[in-house]
Design a protein around this motif. Structure first.
Motif, PDB file in Angstrom:
ATOM      1  N   PRO A 408       0.629  -1.241  -0.041  1.00 57.91           N
ATOM      2  CA  PRO A 408       0.163   0.020   0.073  1.00 57.91           C
ATOM      3  C   PRO A 408       0.916   1.179   0.037  1.00 57.91           C
ATOM      4  O   PRO A 408       1.858   1.446   0.426  1.00 57.91           O
ATOM      5  CB  PRO A 408      -0.805   0.018   1.115  1.00 57.91           C
ATOM      6  CG  PRO A 408      -0.126  -1.203   2.100  1.00 57.91           C
ATOM      7  CD  PRO A 408       0.653  -1.985   1.439  1.00 57.91           C
ATOM      8  N   ARG A 409       0.443   2.341  -0.836  1.00 59.22           N
ATOM      9  CA  ARG A 409       1.039   3.396  -0.777  1.00 59.22           C
ATOM     10  C   ARG A 409       0.391   4.778   0.107  1.00 59.22           C
ATOM     11  O   ARG A 409      -0.893   4.738   0.165  1.00 59.22           O
ATOM     12  CB  ARG A 409       1.393   4.023  -2.393  1.00 59.22           C
ATOM     13  CG  ARG A 409       2.105   5.159  -2.465  1.00 59.22           C
ATOM     14  CD  ARG A 409       2.264   5.723  -3.735  1.00 59.22           C
ATOM     15  NE  ARG A 409       3.058   6.843  -3.912  1.00 59.22           N
ATOM     16  CZ  ARG A 409       3.148   7.586  -5.026  1.00 59.22           C
ATOM     17  NH1 ARG A 409       2.588   7.166  -6.145  1.00 59.22           N
ATOM     18  NH2 ARG A 409       3.952   8.813  -4.776  1.00 59.22           N
ATOM     19  N   LYS A 415       1.923   7.317   7.386  1.00 58.47           N
ATOM     20  CA  LYS A 415       1.166   6.433   6.585  1.00 58.47           C
ATOM     21  C   LYS A 415      -0.509   6.583   7.059  1.00 58.47           C
ATOM     22  O   LYS A 415      -1.211   5.452   7.333  1.00 58.47           O
ATOM     23  CB  LYS A 415       1.531   5.040   7.014  1.00 58.47           C
ATOM     24  CG  LYS A 415       2.760   4.807   6.350  1.00 58.47           C
ATOM     25  CD  LYS A 415       3.330   3.459   6.632  1.00 58.47           C
ATOM     26  CE  LYS A 415       4.779   3.363   5.854  1.00 58.47           C
ATOM     27  NZ  LYS A 415       5.053   1.736   6.101  1.00 58.47           N
ATOM     28  N   ARG A 418      -3.926   7.212   2.341  1.00 62.39           N
ATOM     29  CA  ARG A 418      -3.533   6.018   1.530  1.00 62.39           C
ATOM     30  C   ARG A 418      -3.996   6.508   0.087  1.00 62.39           C
ATOM     31  O   ARG A 418      -5.148   7.112  -0.173  1.00 62.39           O
ATOM     32  CB  ARG A 418      -4.693   4.908   1.792  1.00 62.39           C
ATOM     33  CG  ARG A 418      -4.719   3.656   0.613  1.00 62.39           C
ATOM     34  CD  ARG A 418      -3.413   2.938   0.878  1.00 62.39           C
ATOM     35  NE  ARG A 418      -3.402   1.664  -0.093  1.00 62.39           N
ATOM     36  CZ  ARG A 418      -3.806   0.610   0.030  1.00 62.39           C
ATOM     37  NH1 ARG A 418      -4.650   0.292   1.120  1.00 62.39           N
ATOM     38  NH2 ARG A 418      -3.593  -0.247  -0.802  1.00 62.39           N
ATOM     39  N   GLU A 424      -2.475   0.922  -9.881  1.00 63.13           N
ATOM     40  CA  GLU A 424      -4.019   1.316  -9.705  1.00 63.13           C
ATOM     41  C   GLU A 424      -4.353   2.395 -10.290  1.00 63.13           C
ATOM     42  O   GLU A 424      -5.735   2.717 -10.084  1.00 63.13           O
ATOM     43  CB  GLU A 424      -4.071   1.095  -8.156  1.00 63.13           C
ATOM     44  CG  GLU A 424      -3.841  -0.047  -7.603  1.00 63.13           C
ATOM     45  CD  GLU A 424      -3.663  -0.064  -5.990  1.00 63.13           C
ATOM     46  OE1 GLU A 424      -4.294  -0.912  -5.215  1.00 63.13           O
ATOM     47  OE2 GLU A 424      -3.035   1.052  -5.529  1.00 63.13           O
ATOM     48  N   SER A 458      -4.998  10.734  -4.427  1.00 64.75           N
ATOM     49  CA  SER A 458      -4.091   9.813  -5.489  1.00 64.75           C
ATOM     50  C   SER A 458      -3.842  10.744  -6.649  1.00 64.75           C
ATOM     51  O   SER A 458      -2.364  10.420  -7.193  1.00 64.75           O
ATOM     52  CB  SER A 458      -4.950   8.610  -5.824  1.00 64.75           C
ATOM     53  OG  SER A 458      -5.257   7.699  -4.890  1.00 64.75           O
TER      54      SER A 458
END
Length: 618
Positions: A408-409, A415, A418, A424, A458
């Motif tokens: 997972p990034r 963290k 996400r 993706e 994202s």
């Protein structure tokens, strides 16, 4: 049964079984009012008539051309056994390099006609036409029973948009095991539309057996020469005119075994269009053709003339074992139907020539179902390069090991935010290009806003990946300078319980000397916004990027003593509701015209002057 034809010493030779003989220089019986016939003259005439029929949408001319081609090959009845065979393979050898070999490769062998029907549309007796541009040699044996494919679509802004998402979905559905539902093709999608990013993806995420490019193509003047080109995209969505040399360089030392150039005119030996800046080459969309396929807009390619260019696909076949292209302008729906049927066959262990033959039937089937016009079933061309002719996968081989799940990034170091990983992130190409255009135009920042869980963070993370020469700074919850740049600044020495002092100049909103340091704009409506700084970031927090490091090191060192003495304070004013944008003016001249922008949440502490200056520098 296999039939080979090749050019040798100005003649065309026919090889069928154990018998070889040169073909005659004329048709028997001769055509009415025909010019003096030679092999070169015959082949060029058939290619010219075929091109005219395709350009003007006149399919009634194709049976006559195909019948003449087959009659010329079958003079003396030498092909009767081949014509009646259940597996008819036609290999055109164009390794001579002369004018006859060029014309032999350009002739429309896909429309051979026995005066009853096209050989290619006979579902009981296969017809597999292919073109070999290098001498036949051993090919690499497939290593797995499944395939790995890299898919990229591109359509520069201003060009007709392709329905590449439907094409991608159709490929995935067609390549799924009908018993288990397991995918037979591992599809990786490159969403950028850019050649350089495609090349990096091919080299680092491979190996791939298939590279599929779904884009626009044409033939135009490049550097004063007539060249076939692909229209890919720049980082800002403009046209990137890609020649065969550029594509070969991007693929590097190990090109994929199969390259499908699903773009107009990539398999055509034609003349330049009228003006490259106004390129109109397109795979016609189903939306325009839905009312009447025959009335859908068509590109008028220039008539063949001396100086015709060598097809893009043929040039790529000098390096790639299997290359597919389109000999003319193709409807988008026909191209998608062909690709769907092609990969369905390849995923089940068929050879490229056999899968392409079945794919022509797939286009006809799509037309019968109303999903495609079906008019361009014959335009696909299959070229074989070094080691070409085999199949890309073998059902008897083991499946490739499943790739480990991607870690997972997260956008922030803690963290908490996400974001989508590299494999993706799809479907945001236009938004990303608009952001890149903004920063290319010296924009001071960008605002990414919208409802939650739509991918704003994202998108910001992907933009940061593409902003070369910048460093990433992420702001979450705490908006003081020491939280933004923990790796750059020393920890402030604040005694526990010590009183917090105000800056020397107590006038709100002013720094030393009374210079105004910030301006506040409150937004009450809408969800919390993401506000990038020098490089847009967002999603649960705000992000920025620090550019050329040489601009930052000295100012930070000069202000090191001020950082030690920096103090935080709580603003005595009531908190603002909604999201607030604050633009900062820095004493440095570089930032006076382009202040960075940050967003504050309600009930959050504001900066004092020293903190504001630190964030501006960073």
């Amino acid at each position: 049964m296999k039939l080979c034809i090749e050019a040798r010493d100005g003649q065309v030779w026919r090889h069928v079984g154990d018998h070889s003989a040169p073909l005659p220089n004329c048709l028997q019986p001769p055509r009415d009012a025909a010019p003096p016939e030679t092999p070169l003259g015959l082949l060029e005439d058939w290619a010219r008539r075929y091109d005219r029929a395709v350009r003007f949408g006149d399919p009634d001319q194709l049976p006559a051309i195909g019948s003449e081609l087959l009659a010329w090959l079958d003079q003396g009845g030498a092909l009767q056994a081949w014509i009646s065979d259940g597996h008819r393979e036609l290999e055109v050898l164009g390794t001579g390099g002369d004018a006859v070999a060029d014309a032999l490769l350009a002739a429309p062998w896909e429309i051979l006609h026995d005066k009853t029907a096209f050989l290619a549309l006979d579902r009981m007796k296969n017809f597999l036409p292919l073109r070999r541009v290098v001498p036949e040699g051993p090919g690499a044996a497939p290593g797995h029973r499944d395939l790995s494919m890299l898919f990229m679509a591109a359509a520069p802004e201003g060009q007709h948009e392709l329905d590449y998402e439907a094409e991608e979905a159709a490929i995935l559905e067609a390549t799924r095991d009908r018993n288990t539902g397991r995918p037979l093709v591992h599809l990786a999608v490159e969403e950028s539309g850019e050649l350089e990013v495609l090349g990096d993806r091919h080299k680092t995420a491979g190996p791939f057996e298939i590279l599929h490019l779904s884009c626009h193509g044409d033939i135009g003047k490049v550097g004063g020469e007539t060249r076939p080109v692909l229209l890919l995209e720049t980082a800002t969505g403009g046209e990137d005119i890609v020649t065969p040399e550029k594509l070969t360089g991007a693929l590097g030392q190990t090109p994929p075994p199969l390259l499908f150039l699903s773009a107009c005119r990539t398999g055509q030996r034609g003349a330049a269009s009228d003006g490259l800046p106004a390129l109109d080459g397109r795979r016609e969309g189903l939306a325009e053709a839905a009312a009447s396929f025959a009335a859908a807009p068509r590109r008028e390619a220039a008539a063949p003339a001396p100086g015709l260019t060598e097809p893009f696909a043929r040039q790529m076949a000098l390096r790639v074992p299997h290359v597919l292209g389109w000999d003319g302008s193709v409807y988008d729906a026909d191209a998608a139907a062909f690709a769907q049927a092609l990969y369905a066959g390849l995923a089940r262990g068929e050879t490229v020539a056999y899968a392409a033959a079945r794919a022509r039937h797939g286009v006809i089937d799509a037309a019968a179902q109303g999903r495609a016009p079906g008019q361009h079933w014959h335009l696909a061309r299959v070229y074989l390069g070094p080691g070409g002719g085999g199949r890309p996968c073998d059902p008897a081989k083991p499946a490739r090991p499943a790739p480990p799940p991607a870690a997972p990034r997260f956008l922030d170091a803690e963290k908490r935010i996400r974001v989508a990983g590299r494999g993706e992130f799809v479907g945001r190409r236009r938004q990303l290009q608009r952001l890149r255009r903004g920063f290319a135009g010296e924009a001071p920042g960008a605002l990414i806003h919208g409802l939650g869980n739509l991918g704003k963070s994202s998108l910001a993370a992907r933009l940061a990946d593409r902003m070369e020469g910048h460093q990433l700074a992420v702001v979450v919850d705490r908006y003081d300078g020491l939280s933004i740049l923990p790796d750059r600044t020393p920890e402030p020495r604040v005694r526990r319980g010590a009183p917090r002092h105000r800056p020397r100049d107590r006038r709100r909103g002013r720094g030393p000397g009374g210079a105004r340091s910030c301006a506040c704009h409150t937004r009450r409506a809408g969800p919390p916004a993401k506000t990038p700084g020098a490089c847009p970031k967002g999603g649960g927090g705000e992000t920025g990027s620090r550019g050329d490091q040489s601009r930052w090191h000295d100012p930070l060192r000069r202000n090191g003593d001020q950082l030690d003495g920096a103090r935080h304070r709580s603003d005595p004013r009531p908190p603002a509701f909604g999201s607030t944008q604050i633009g900062f003016r820095n004493p440095c001249a570089d930032f006076h015209r382009h202040p960075p922008v940050l967003r504050f949440r309600p009930s959050q502490s504001l900066f004092n002057y020293h903190d504001l200056r630190l964030v501006s520098l960073a």
